[in-house]
Scaffold this motif. Sequence first.
Motif: not given
Length: 168
Positions: A130-137
């Motif tokens: 279980h890996v956390n993603f922090e996306d910025w678009m």
Amino acid sequence: MVLALLGLTGCAGPKVQDYASETPTLDLRTYFNGPVRAQGIFTDRQGKVVKRFVVDIQCQWSGTQGTLDERFTYSDGSTQRRIWRLTDLGGGRYEGRADDVVGTAQGHSAGNALQWSYTLALPVDGRVWHVNFEDWMYLIDERTMLNKAVMSKFGIQLGEVTLSFTKL
């Protein structure tokens, strides 16, 4: 004390509201409606490119509900499919679900930017992490959007994903 304060300051990052006056304004329901193609890379902690990939996305909205059907083709020839089910909550807030997303993804947009946070069940060497993603678009123009995502586990950065989306 000074080191602790510097450490806390270093954790502070941009807020989506920092981009409220930036144009063009990102509207997910407009941008992700119809076919979109993305090209990207995954880099490890040292910045080495580990994988390259192309994603063909079929997008459609009905009212406040959107579907993004993503089909990945990786540089090693492997393929993957992810179907996002999005909800526009209004006020620049979004929720998203997909089969390999743990719980619900949360997104906030302002101006040309979207910040998206979620936990992905990622298969690695026969195990699922279980890996956390922090996306910025960031919407560059009506056809082009850039995405930078930081992947972490237990607060330790594992790598980054960089994508360029093109609305077809």
